[in-house]
Design a protein around this motif. Structure first.
Motif, mmCIF file in Angstrom:
data_model
loop_
_atom_site.group_PDB
_atom_site.id
_atom_site.type_symbol
_atom_site.label_atom_id
_atom_site.label_comp_id
_atom_site.label_asym_id
_atom_site.label_seq_id
_atom_site.Cartn_x
_atom_site.Cartn_y
_atom_site.Cartn_z
ATOM 1 N N ILE A 41 -6.475 -3.842 -13.430
ATOM 2 C CA ILE A 41 -6.708 -5.174 -12.865
ATOM 3 C C ILE A 41 -8.161 -5.619 -13.020
ATOM 4 O O ILE A 41 -8.427 -6.798 -13.221
ATOM 5 C CB ILE A 41 -6.225 -5.262 -11.395
ATOM 6 C CG1 ILE A 41 -6.197 -6.715 -10.921
ATOM 7 C CG2 ILE A 41 -7.076 -4.394 -10.494
ATOM 8 C CD1 ILE A 41 -5.213 -7.599 -11.605
ATOM 9 N N TYR A 74 3.220 -7.397 -12.878
ATOM 10 C CA TYR A 74 2.632 -6.198 -12.287
ATOM 11 C C TYR A 74 3.567 -5.673 -11.209
ATOM 12 O O TYR A 74 4.478 -6.374 -10.772
ATOM 13 C CB TYR A 74 1.247 -6.496 -11.698
ATOM 14 C CG TYR A 74 1.275 -7.468 -10.549
ATOM 15 C CD1 TYR A 74 1.178 -7.018 -9.229
ATOM 16 C CD2 TYR A 74 1.418 -8.838 -10.752
ATOM 17 C CE1 TYR A 74 1.216 -7.911 -8.157
ATOM 18 C CE2 TYR A 74 1.448 -9.726 -9.694
ATOM 19 C CZ TYR A 74 1.347 -9.258 -8.406
ATOM 20 O OH TYR A 74 1.395 -10.131 -7.351
ATOM 21 N N LYS A 115 0.126 1.261 -11.035
ATOM 22 C CA LYS A 115 -0.341 0.524 -9.857
ATOM 23 C C LYS A 115 -1.707 -0.084 -10.190
ATOM 24 O O LYS A 115 -2.532 0.544 -10.848
ATOM 25 C CB LYS A 115 -0.451 1.442 -8.648
ATOM 26 C CG LYS A 115 -0.915 0.688 -7.407
ATOM 27 C CD LYS A 115 -0.540 1.406 -6.140
ATOM 28 C CE LYS A 115 -1.031 0.701 -4.894
ATOM 29 N NZ LYS A 115 -0.576 -0.662 -4.733
ATOM 30 N N ASP A 116 -1.907 -1.320 -9.750
ATOM 31 C CA ASP A 116 -3.157 -2.055 -10.009
ATOM 32 C C ASP A 116 -3.388 -2.301 -11.501
ATOM 33 O O ASP A 116 -4.531 -2.331 -11.975
ATOM 34 C CB ASP A 116 -4.360 -1.330 -9.389
ATOM 35 C CG ASP A 116 -4.230 -1.208 -7.876
ATOM 36 O OD1 ASP A 116 -3.723 -2.152 -7.234
ATOM 37 O OD2 ASP A 116 -4.630 -0.156 -7.330
#
Length: 94
Positions: free
Chosen positions: A28, A69, A81-82
């Motif tokens: 991210i 996501y 994740k992220d």
């Protein structure tokens, strides 16, 4: 280094993507979030969990649900994740 581009703009760039099912998931912090707009769209994957989407907006042009996501991925997919992945005409090169 993997790069995601759409409409002449770099949306994400990283040498630390996670590849799952042929898709680059960008951390991210490597994504230019100023081009992403939250979407109400969600989908479900039996082994990754529920995906949420962003639309990509560049210079007034909108690409609906072109990024996704997993806010709370299942254990089998915890490595994404992220991370954010792209499709719908977004060009991803590595």
């Amino acid at each position: 280094m993997a790069t995601a581009q759409w409409n002449g703009v770099v949306l994400a760039e990283s040498d630390d993507t996670v590849i799952v099912e042929g898709n680059h998931y960008f951390p991210i912090d490597s994504v230019r979030r100023e081009y992403l707009v939250e979407s109400d769209t969600t989908t479900f994957c039996p082994w990754k969990g529920e995906a949420s989407y962003y639309s990509v907006v560049v210079d007034g042009a909108r690409n609906e649900d072109a990024a996704w996501y997993y806010p709370e991925p299942k254990d089998a997919a915890r490595q994404i994740k992220d991370h954010v992945a792209f499709w719908h005409g977004v060009t991803v090169t590595d």
